[in-house]
Design a protein around this motif. Structure first.
Motif, PDB file in Angstrom:
ATOM      1  N   ALA A 302     -73.644 -33.120 -42.233  1.00  0.00           N
ATOM      2  CA  ALA A 302     -74.351 -33.719 -43.375  1.00  0.00           C
ATOM      3  C   ALA A 302     -73.352 -34.242 -44.408  1.00  0.00           C
ATOM      4  N   THR A 303     -72.249 -33.504 -44.604  1.00  0.00           N
ATOM      5  CA  THR A 303     -71.231 -33.951 -45.559  1.00  0.00           C
ATOM      6  C   THR A 303     -70.588 -35.248 -45.071  1.00  0.00           C
ATOM      7  N   TYR A 304     -70.283 -35.318 -43.774  1.00  0.00           N
ATOM      8  CA  TYR A 304     -69.665 -36.529 -43.253  1.00  0.00           C
ATOM      9  C   TYR A 304     -70.630 -37.710 -43.336  1.00  0.00           C
ATOM     10  N   PHE A 305     -71.897 -37.483 -42.982  1.00  0.00           N
ATOM     11  CA  PHE A 305     -72.844 -38.597 -42.953  1.00  0.00           C
ATOM     12  C   PHE A 305     -73.247 -39.061 -44.346  1.00  0.00           C
ATOM     13  N   ASP A 306     -73.094 -38.240 -45.351  1.00  0.00           N
ATOM     14  CA  ASP A 306     -73.211 -38.733 -46.727  1.00  0.00           C
ATOM     15  C   ASP A 306     -72.258 -39.929 -46.888  1.00  0.00           C
ATOM     16  N   GLY A 307     -70.987 -39.761 -46.479  1.00  0.00           N
ATOM     17  CA  GLY A 307     -70.005 -40.843 -46.588  1.00  0.00           C
ATOM     18  C   GLY A 307     -70.262 -41.979 -45.609  1.00  0.00           C
ATOM     19  N   VAL A 308     -70.672 -41.644 -44.404  1.00  0.00           N
ATOM     20  CA  VAL A 308     -70.896 -42.686 -43.381  1.00  0.00           C
ATOM     21  C   VAL A 308     -72.086 -43.575 -43.774  1.00  0.00           C
ATOM     22  N   ILE A 309     -73.162 -42.960 -44.265  1.00  0.00           N
ATOM     23  CA  ILE A 309     -74.329 -43.752 -44.710  1.00  0.00           C
ATOM     24  C   ILE A 309     -73.932 -44.604 -45.917  1.00  0.00           C
ATOM     25  N   GLY A 310     -73.184 -43.978 -46.833  1.00  0.00           N
ATOM     26  CA  GLY A 310     -72.714 -44.714 -48.012  1.00  0.00           C
ATOM     27  C   GLY A 310     -71.896 -45.931 -47.601  1.00  0.00           C
ATOM     28  N   ALA A 311     -71.029 -45.755 -46.593  1.00  0.00           N
ATOM     29  CA  ALA A 311     -70.199 -46.866 -46.124  1.00  0.00           C
ATOM     30  C   ALA A 311     -71.068 -47.948 -45.483  1.00  0.00           C
ATOM     31  N   ALA A 312     -72.094 -47.538 -44.730  1.00  0.00           N
ATOM     32  CA  ALA A 312     -72.974 -48.529 -44.091  1.00  0.00           C
ATOM     33  C   ALA A 312     -73.733 -49.336 -45.144  1.00  0.00           C
ATOM     34  N   LEU A 313     -74.049 -48.707 -46.280  1.00  0.00           N
ATOM     35  CA  LEU A 313     -74.827 -49.403 -47.314  1.00  0.00           C
ATOM     36  C   LEU A 313     -73.948 -50.183 -48.285  1.00  0.00           C
ATOM     37  N   GLY A 315     -70.136 -50.338 -48.098  1.00  0.00           N
ATOM     38  CA  GLY A 315     -68.764 -50.703 -47.722  1.00  0.00           C
ATOM     39  C   GLY A 315     -67.878 -49.491 -47.472  1.00  0.00           C
ATOM     40  N   ASP A 316     -66.802 -49.753 -46.704  1.00  0.00           N
ATOM     41  CA  ASP A 316     -65.960 -48.672 -46.179  1.00  0.00           C
ATOM     42  C   ASP A 316     -65.262 -47.827 -47.248  1.00  0.00           C
ATOM     43  N   THR A 317     -65.072 -48.385 -48.440  1.00  0.00           N
ATOM     44  CA  THR A 317     -64.366 -47.590 -49.456  1.00  0.00           C
ATOM     45  C   THR A 317     -65.165 -46.333 -49.821  1.00  0.00           C
TER      46      THR A 317
END
Ligand code: ZN
Length: 514
Positions: A302-313, A315-317
């Motif tokens: 869940a911690t990783y996908f917080d960042g992965v979803i954020g990146a998908a919405l 951008g990668d930063t």
């Protein structure tokens, strides 16, 4: 905790009456159980601090009902007939829950009732095999004061006059909840996936509704859609985001996520918690850790996908920044001397809510992705989800799926990151040999001896020269030697060397010119 060996709970049917005042409840639970091991004749259920009024075991063939149980204030023991293997057990009880179902005033002074079960607090308000290994479907019938609304896991059953919610997928008891009070419910755009439509609702105290819809839950649908695209179908019939009095910032109850009320009231709620809890629906709720030491399968994901979803919405930063923050919070934590898979805390799961399970767990996924590449990584996650959805998994189950998809043995990777404590701390020294056009490198793993040595197959070094010249070279760090040297071709005299410039590894580095 009740030790249940060969008896599986298939379904909880819970009927609860919430009083107009006070916190004393009446409950009736009908359990559907299945005996998996012959002759296993005692059903033990967790229930703490209540009064048990009656226990009846019902079986269809042979048709019979029998009564009889013992209860010591923590565990109910029910002797089962020798046949058949599927039975119903009905328990009536009452009392004031010491925990698990919190009845009282919310932040606006209105009376509400919310369940808050993690990790093993369902047992304070309904009899259960209160352990994630025994998932079951749930149904809640809740009687409440006039004017209240009720939310729970699954779908509202419109055919009964009582307020009834049913979840048809097996879920862990720590996510079986009810929430009751005065709510404003707003419907967001449903997530469409193939032929499935997933309704998405935001349940808030009336005072906080406009804020919740427009700020933290503005992209509630897009978040689900990203996970559907990356991992697979949303696991439940619908998704409700519920303002509540949970003690946690957010609690990933299956299909009915509860969030702490304070950030709504203070108007300080971010989207990160929504991304984290939404990702849990796939990882934690649908695929559940079989036992507590594997909780990184829930929290790290869940911690990783917080960042992965954020990146998908956005951008990668977003992911890069979140991984940097994850590294910092792990480095400064007090659990670096312990491994992620930590059986030392199995009796006290709350201690596993630590920087190993969350940020370091996220780093394991990030480094795994860097090691096997995006396509094997996401293919592996999709297979893992499809295989263990509505069931439970261990770290070894996850490893096996990933190794198969990546077609490589990753024993060294999972061993050093899940079962070894700590992280690599590298001392890198360098010297330029102008005649040979090479940089001579010395690399020492200077972390504590107890942490062991780490294998890093590709540590990227970036050499920078004058006039903006840069070149990158990968060097391998072996787990068999504490000190190593390497020579790499560099076509100019570097003035600066950077190690892991893209932040792909969980490590700390000091760099010095020899
Ligand atoms: Zn979480």
């Amino acid at each position: 905790m009740a030790q249940q060996s060969g008896i599986d709970v298939r379904e909880y049917g819970v009927k609860i009456t919430i009083p107009d005042s006070g916190a004393s409840i009446r409950g009736m639970v009908a359990l559907t159980i299945e005996r998996r091991v012959r002759h296993d004749s005692v059903l033990t259920l967790d229930l703490v601090g209540m009064t048990v009024d009656s226990v009846i075991v019902l079986s269809v063939r042979p048709r019979q009902a029998r009564e009889g149980f013992t209860y010591d204030g923590r565990v109910i023991r029910v002797v089962l007939p020798p046949e058949p293997d599927e039975m119903w057990v009905r328990i009536k009880y009452h009392g004031t829950p010491q925990d698990g179902l919190i009845i009282g005033a919310n932040a606006h002074g209105r009376r509400v009732a919310f369940a808050d079960n993690w990790p093993q607090r369902a047992r304070f308000w309904f009899p259960s095999v209160d352990h994630p290994r025994d998932k079951a479907t749930s149904g809640f019938v809740v009687e409440v004061p006039a004017g209240w609304r009720v939310v729970a896991n699954g779908v509202r059953n419109a055919t009964t006059p009582a307020i009834e919610w049913d979840e048809s997928h097996p879920i862990p008891t720590y996510t079986m909840v009810i929430g009751a009070g005065e709510f404003t419910v707003s419907k967001h755009r449903p997530a469409i996936d193939g032929g499935d439509t997933i309704p998405i609702e935001v349940w808030t105290y009336p005072e906080d509704s406009t804020y919740a819809d427009s700020v933290p839950f503005r992209r509630a649908t897009e978040i689900v859609e990203v996970m559907q695209r990356l991992i697979g179908p949303f696991p439940y019939e619908n998704l409700k985001h519920v303002e509540s009095s949970t003690r946690f910032g957010g609690m990933e109850n299956a299909s009915a996520i509860f969030y702490a009320e304070k950030p709504y009231v203070e108007r300080k709620m971010g989207e990160g918690v929504v991304r984290h809890e939404t990702a849990h629906q796939w990882f934690g709720d649908a695929v559940t850790e079989r036992d507590w030491p594997d909780i990184w399968l829930s929290e790290g994901f869940a911690t990783y996908f917080d960042g992965v979803i954020g990146a998908a919405l956005d951008g990668d930063t977003v992911l890069a920044n979140s991984m940097r923050a994850n590294a910092e919070s792990y480095f400064k934590s007090d659990v670096t001397d312990r491994p992620i898979v930590d059986s030392g805390y199995a009796a006290d799961p709350i201690k596993l809510l630590n920087a190993n399970s969350y940020p370091k767990g996220a780093w394991v996924l990030h480094m795994l992705r860097g090691t096997i590449g995006d396509s094997a990584f996401f293919r592996g996650l999709r297979t893992y989800y499809r295989t263990y959805r509505d069931s439970t998994a261990t770290s070894s189950d996850f490893q096996r799926v990933i190794e198969k998809e990546a077609r490589t043995n990753l024993g060294w990777f999972f061993h050093q990151w899940l079962y070894q404590p700590g992280y690599p701390q590298l001392d890198v020294t360098w010297q330029y040999d102008a005649g040979a056009g090479k940089v001579l490198l010395g690399i020492t793993q200077r972390q504590k001896l107890e942490w062991g040595l780490f294998r890093l197959p590709a540590v990227t070094l970036e050499f920078r020269g004058t006039n903006g010249a840069t070149v990158r070279r990968d060097v391998a760090v072996s787990a068999s030697n504490r000190e190593a040297s390497a020579r790499v071709d560099v076509p100019f005299a570097p003035t600066e060397v950077r190690v892991d410039p893209d932040g792909k590894l969980l490590l700390r580095v000091t760099i010095g010119r020899r």
